[in-house]
Design a protein around this motif. Structure first.
Motif, PDB file in Angstrom:
ATOM      1  N   VAL A  85       1.265  -0.925  -0.212  1.00 55.37           N
ATOM      2  CA  VAL A  85       0.186   0.041  -0.160  1.00 55.37           C
ATOM      3  C   VAL A  85       1.009   1.198   0.191  1.00 55.37           C
ATOM      4  CG1 VAL A  85      -2.340   1.650   1.005  1.00 55.37           C
ATOM      5  CG2 VAL A  85      -1.204  -1.344   1.576  1.00 55.37           C
ATOM      6  N   LYS A  86       0.797   1.902  -1.084  1.00 55.82           N
ATOM      7  CA  LYS A  86       1.269   3.182  -1.706  1.00 55.82           C
ATOM      8  C   LYS A  86       0.531   4.197  -0.477  1.00 55.82           C
ATOM      9  CE  LYS A  86       4.853   5.454  -4.357  1.00 55.82           C
ATOM     10  NZ  LYS A  86       5.693   5.254  -5.510  1.00 55.82           N
ATOM     11  N   VAL A  87       1.025   5.842   0.204  1.00 57.13           N
ATOM     12  CA  VAL A  87       0.336   6.339   1.057  1.00 57.13           C
ATOM     13  C   VAL A  87       0.874   7.671   0.585  1.00 57.13           C
ATOM     14  CG1 VAL A  87      -1.339   7.773   2.485  1.00 57.13           C
ATOM     15  CG2 VAL A  87      -0.587   5.165   3.089  1.00 57.13           C
ATOM     16  N   LEU A  88       0.699   8.788  -0.604  1.00 58.57           N
ATOM     17  CA  LEU A  88       0.895  10.133  -0.263  1.00 58.57           C
ATOM     18  C   LEU A  88       1.623  10.441   1.556  1.00 58.57           C
ATOM     19  CD1 LEU A  88       2.051  12.239  -2.638  1.00 58.57           C
ATOM     20  CD2 LEU A  88      -0.517  13.530  -1.939  1.00 58.57           C
ATOM     21  N   ALA A  89       3.013  11.228   1.545  1.00 58.92           N
ATOM     22  CA  ALA A  89       2.940  11.842   2.474  1.00 58.92           C
ATOM     23  C   ALA A  89       2.329  13.627   2.991  1.00 58.92           C
ATOM     24  CB  ALA A  89       4.442  12.523   2.390  1.00 58.92           C
ATOM     25  N   ASP A  90       2.017  13.225   4.391  1.00 60.86           N
ATOM     26  CA  ASP A  90       1.273  13.958   4.426  1.00 60.86           C
ATOM     27  C   ASP A  90       1.635  15.360   4.149  1.00 60.86           C
ATOM     28  OD1 ASP A  90       3.314  13.911   6.106  1.00 60.86           O
ATOM     29  OD2 ASP A  90       2.208  13.898   8.148  1.00 60.86           O
ATOM     30  N   ASN A  91       2.713  15.825   4.263  1.00 59.02           N
ATOM     31  CA  ASN A  91       3.609  17.620   3.465  1.00 59.02           C
ATOM     32  C   ASN A  91       3.697  17.595   2.060  1.00 59.02           C
ATOM     33  OD1 ASN A  91       5.522  15.451   3.694  1.00 59.02           O
ATOM     34  ND2 ASN A  91       7.422  16.836   3.017  1.00 59.02           N
ATOM     35  N   TRP A  92       2.991  16.986   1.641  1.00 53.83           N
ATOM     36  CA  TRP A  92       2.900  17.258  -0.088  1.00 53.83           C
ATOM     37  C   TRP A  92       1.540  16.833  -0.129  1.00 53.83           C
ATOM     38  CZ3 TRP A  92       6.120  18.812  -2.899  1.00 53.83           C
ATOM     39  CH2 TRP A  92       7.506  19.046  -2.546  1.00 53.83           C
ATOM     40  N   ALA A  93       0.453  16.792   0.709  1.00 58.04           N
ATOM     41  CA  ALA A  93      -0.648  16.362   0.703  1.00 58.04           C
ATOM     42  C   ALA A  93      -1.686  17.861  -0.195  1.00 58.04           C
ATOM     43  CB  ALA A  93      -1.373  16.026   1.557  1.00 58.04           C
ATOM     44  N   SER A  94      -0.995  18.873   0.183  1.00 55.29           N
ATOM     45  CA  SER A  94      -1.934  19.935   0.077  1.00 55.29           C
ATOM     46  C   SER A  94      -1.223  20.499  -1.251  1.00 55.29           C
ATOM     47  CB  SER A  94      -1.304  21.148   1.183  1.00 55.29           C
ATOM     48  OG  SER A  94      -0.322  21.684   1.318  1.00 55.29           O
ATOM     49  N   ARG A  95      -0.815  19.880  -2.117  1.00 55.77           N
ATOM     50  CA  ARG A  95      -0.319  20.021  -3.147  1.00 55.77           C
ATOM     51  C   ARG A  95      -0.814  19.847  -4.200  1.00 55.77           C
ATOM     52  NH1 ARG A  95       5.860  22.265  -4.055  1.00 55.77           N
ATOM     53  NH2 ARG A  95       5.648  21.421  -6.419  1.00 55.77           N
ATOM     54  N   ALA A  96      -1.194  20.298  -4.902  1.00 57.09           N
ATOM     55  CA  ALA A  96      -1.989  19.553  -5.667  1.00 57.09           C
ATOM     56  C   ALA A  96      -1.523  18.992  -7.174  1.00 57.09           C
ATOM     57  CB  ALA A  96      -2.680  20.762  -6.889  1.00 57.09           C
TER      58      ALA A  96
ATOM     59  N   ASP B 211       3.725  -8.148 -16.358  1.00 56.20           N
ATOM     60  CA  ASP B 211       3.732  -9.053 -15.756  1.00 56.20           C
ATOM     61  C   ASP B 211       4.873  -8.700 -14.763  1.00 56.20           C
ATOM     62  OD1 ASP B 211       5.425 -10.648 -16.571  1.00 56.20           O
ATOM     63  OD2 ASP B 211       4.951 -12.835 -16.461  1.00 56.20           O
ATOM     64  N   ARG B 212       6.236  -7.242 -15.989  1.00 56.54           N
ATOM     65  CA  ARG B 212       7.945  -7.434 -15.640  1.00 56.54           C
ATOM     66  C   ARG B 212       6.872  -5.730 -15.055  1.00 56.54           C
ATOM     67  NH1 ARG B 212      11.696  -9.669 -15.964  1.00 56.54           N
ATOM     68  NH2 ARG B 212      12.078 -11.210 -18.030  1.00 56.54           N
ATOM     69  N   VAL B 213       5.664  -5.037 -14.478  1.00 58.82           N
ATOM     70  CA  VAL B 213       5.199  -3.671 -13.760  1.00 58.82           C
ATOM     71  C   VAL B 213       4.884  -4.708 -12.797  1.00 58.82           C
ATOM     72  CG1 VAL B 213       4.857  -2.279 -14.326  1.00 58.82           C
ATOM     73  CG2 VAL B 213       6.268  -2.972 -15.902  1.00 58.82           C
ATOM     74  N   VAL B 214       4.859  -4.080 -11.338  1.00 55.70           N
ATOM     75  CA  VAL B 214       4.146  -3.964 -10.534  1.00 55.70           C
ATOM     76  C   VAL B 214       2.875  -3.763 -10.723  1.00 55.70           C
ATOM     77  CG1 VAL B 214       3.591  -3.239  -7.833  1.00 55.70           C
ATOM     78  CG2 VAL B 214       6.435  -4.224  -8.800  1.00 55.70           C
ATOM     79  N   ARG B 215       2.209  -3.946 -10.583  1.00 52.96           N
ATOM     80  CA  ARG B 215       0.132  -4.340 -10.280  1.00 52.96           C
ATOM     81  C   ARG B 215      -0.471  -3.171  -9.347  1.00 52.96           C
ATOM     82  NH1 ARG B 215      -3.208  -6.143 -15.365  1.00 52.96           N
ATOM     83  NH2 ARG B 215      -4.939  -4.790 -15.565  1.00 52.96           N
ATOM     84  N   VAL B 216      -1.632  -2.263 -10.586  1.00 53.75           N
ATOM     85  CA  VAL B 216      -1.966  -1.798  -8.845  1.00 53.75           C
ATOM     86  C   VAL B 216      -2.948  -1.958  -9.410  1.00 53.75           C
ATOM     87  CG1 VAL B 216      -2.729   0.162  -8.675  1.00 53.75           C
ATOM     88  CG2 VAL B 216      -0.883   0.473  -9.302  1.00 53.75           C
ATOM     89  N   PHE B 217      -4.058  -2.748  -8.128  1.00 57.90           N
ATOM     90  CA  PHE B 217      -5.397  -3.045  -8.241  1.00 57.90           C
ATOM     91  C   PHE B 217      -6.362  -2.042  -7.295  1.00 57.90           C
ATOM     92  CE2 PHE B 217      -3.418  -5.879  -5.388  1.00 57.90           C
ATOM     93  CZ  PHE B 217      -4.174  -5.929  -3.994  1.00 57.90           C
ATOM     94  N   ASP B 218      -6.277  -1.144  -6.944  1.00 60.02           N
ATOM     95  CA  ASP B 218      -6.921  -0.358  -6.373  1.00 60.02           C
ATOM     96  C   ASP B 218      -6.681   1.344  -5.430  1.00 60.02           C
ATOM     97  OD1 ASP B 218      -9.311  -0.266  -4.512  1.00 60.02           O
ATOM     98  OD2 ASP B 218      -8.911  -0.666  -3.235  1.00 60.02           O
ATOM     99  N   LEU B 219      -6.995   1.629  -5.955  1.00 59.28           N
ATOM    100  CA  LEU B 219      -7.170   3.053  -5.429  1.00 59.28           C
ATOM    101  C   LEU B 219      -7.738   3.279  -4.618  1.00 59.28           C
ATOM    102  CD1 LEU B 219      -5.599   4.848  -6.803  1.00 59.28           C
ATOM    103  CD2 LEU B 219      -7.606   5.964  -7.785  1.00 59.28           C
ATOM    104  N   GLY B 220      -7.787   4.234  -3.093  1.00 53.44           N
ATOM    105  CA  GLY B 220      -8.683   4.913  -1.990  1.00 53.44           C
ATOM    106  C   GLY B 220      -7.835   6.068  -1.465  1.00 53.44           C
TER     107      GLY B 220
ATOM    108  N   TYR C 280      -3.972   6.665  -1.785  1.00 53.56           N
ATOM    109  CA  TYR C 280      -3.479   5.727  -1.532  1.00 53.56           C
ATOM    110  C   TYR C 280      -3.629   4.407  -2.429  1.00 53.56           C
ATOM    111  CZ  TYR C 280      -7.197   3.124   0.409  1.00 53.56           C
ATOM    112  OH  TYR C 280      -8.253   2.560   0.875  1.00 53.56           O
ATOM    113  N   PHE C 281      -2.903   4.059  -2.800  1.00 57.19           N
ATOM    114  CA  PHE C 281      -2.946   3.632  -4.023  1.00 57.19           C
ATOM    115  C   PHE C 281      -2.529   1.806  -3.518  1.00 57.19           C
ATOM    116  CE2 PHE C 281       0.385   5.290  -5.702  1.00 57.19           C
ATOM    117  CZ  PHE C 281       1.639   4.511  -6.173  1.00 57.19           C
ATOM    118  N   VAL C 282      -2.726   0.423  -3.804  1.00 59.00           N
ATOM    119  CA  VAL C 282      -2.458  -0.947  -3.208  1.00 59.00           C
ATOM    120  C   VAL C 282      -1.825  -1.686  -4.575  1.00 59.00           C
ATOM    121  CG1 VAL C 282      -3.411  -3.003  -2.346  1.00 59.00           C
ATOM    122  CG2 VAL C 282      -4.345  -0.857  -1.619  1.00 59.00           C
ATOM    123  N   MET C 283      -0.972  -2.680  -4.789  1.00 58.69           N
ATOM    124  CA  MET C 283      -0.610  -3.230  -5.253  1.00 58.69           C
ATOM    125  C   MET C 283       0.076  -4.491  -5.535  1.00 58.69           C
ATOM    126  SD  MET C 283       2.625   0.236  -5.957  1.00 58.69           S
ATOM    127  CE  MET C 283       2.769  -0.027  -4.011  1.00 58.69           C
TER     128      MET C 283
END
Length: 337
Positions: free
Chosen positions: A35-46, A65-74, A82-85
């Motif tokens: 699970v990759k989550v955006l850092a809170d100090n950058w959350a306000s930067r569009a 299958d040579r690239v990590v696959r994303v299957f969820d976003l939230g 965040y997105f889930v890989m």
């Protein structure tokens, strides 16, 4: 933070300037996830937020299958996306390199496998722009296309990746200096897939020697490189087994874009041929090399594969005289009778 969406967090995998990656578990699907989550100090930067989401969308679209696959976003309650890989369990090439260089043939097999992965990305029309050992994950596999190993390389962290059609218009210098092609450092938009080919060469060289071919701590170091310079020769490492490796890597790491390989799969073919040659011609040299520490789970797995290949070759060489003597003794016994 123990839970994100339906995913239970287990441990932190890594953290960078813009995001943190966690190992999690999906109880519904009964699988490990990242699970990759955006850092809170950058959350306000569009702009940063959009780049983060663009990475997720790009990774989702790539059908390899040579690239990590994303299957969820939230989105977290505080608004951070965040997105889930897929979780790739074999660690990274950075962990492998932390134990030093590899056996030369094994390093070339890994370099060829990386070139195949990059070629798959290019077939999707995408330039990675930040190929470094830390962004190269190892997925356990029983069907690796090189060297009989137990892992294959998977590309991760496409935060700087762009469609090839867009790459020529980019003017911001981005990447990791020691693995960055010179044209990326100039930031004039004049680069294409051959920038990734350069990075493949830099990683391969590091796997063989334990260090990048041109160590750079800043973009200024990249720009100050002599355009006519070549990476340090591998002859002190390989002696008479050098073959064409110096020429191959000099072309891969050429300062001028036009002097490089046009395609990553062409480079893969040459690296595989050299790896096979080294395994056939220099088993003694390969056997004398130290690969990885046995105290690391990832290192041990990769090292065991290398040692197993060398052990099989070694036992074959040792057994030939024994078999010859046994055959001679048998013949003498039969004749004597």
């Amino acid at each position: 933070m123990d839970v994100i969406g339906r995913y239970r967090l287990q441990s932190k995998i890594g953290a960078g300037a813009f995001a943190t990656v966690w190992r999690g578990y999906d109880d519904d699907l009964d699988v490990d996830v990242a699970v990759k989550v955006l850092a809170d100090n950058w959350a306000s930067r569009a702009d940063v937020r959009e780049r983060f989401l663009s990475e997720a969308r790009l990774m989702r679209r790539i059908a390899s299958d040579r690239v990590v696959r994303v299957f969820d976003l939230g989105q977290l309650p505080d608004g951070r996306p965040y997105f889930v890989m897929d979780y790739v369990s074999g660690g990274s090439l950075a962990e492998v390199l932390s134990h030093g260089s590899l056996d030369p043939a094994d390093a070339l097999w890994w370099g060829a496998d990386l070139a195949r992965a990059v070629a798959a990305l290019h077939e999707e029309g995408v330039v990675h722009r930040d190929i470094t050992p830390a962004n190269l994950l190892l997925r356990p596999s029983q069907a690796v296309e090189s060297g009989g190993g137990t892992h294959r390389i998977v590309l991760a962290d496409l935060g700087l990746a762009k469609r090839a059609a867009e790459a020529s218009g980019l003017t911001q210098a981005v990447g990791t200096p020691s693995y960055m092609a010179p044209e990326q450092g100039r930031g004039d938009g004049g680069f294409d897939e051959r920038a990734d080919v350069y990075a493949v060469g830099a990683v391969t060289y590091a796997l063989m020697t334990g260090r990048p071919p041109f160590v750079a701590s800043s973009i200024t170091d990249v720009l100050q490189r002599d355009p006519d310079s070549n990476p340090p020769s591998l002859r002190p490492l390989l002696h008479d087994s050098i073959g064409q490796l110096d020429e191959i890597l000099a072309r891969t790491l050429a300062y001028r874009v036009g002097d490089r390989w046009n395609r990553a799969d062409s480079l893969a073919d040459r690296l595989e041929a050299e790896a096979y040659r080294l395994e056939q011609e220099a088993p003694v040299l390969a056997a004398q090399r130290t690969t990885l520490s046995d105290h690391d789970e990832v290192g041990t797995t990769v090292a065991q594969a290398a040692r197993a290949r060398r052990s099989r070759r070694g036992w074959l060489l040792l057994s030939l005289p024994i078999l010859f003597l046994a055959a001679a003794a048998g013949s003498w016994f039969l004749i004597g009778r």
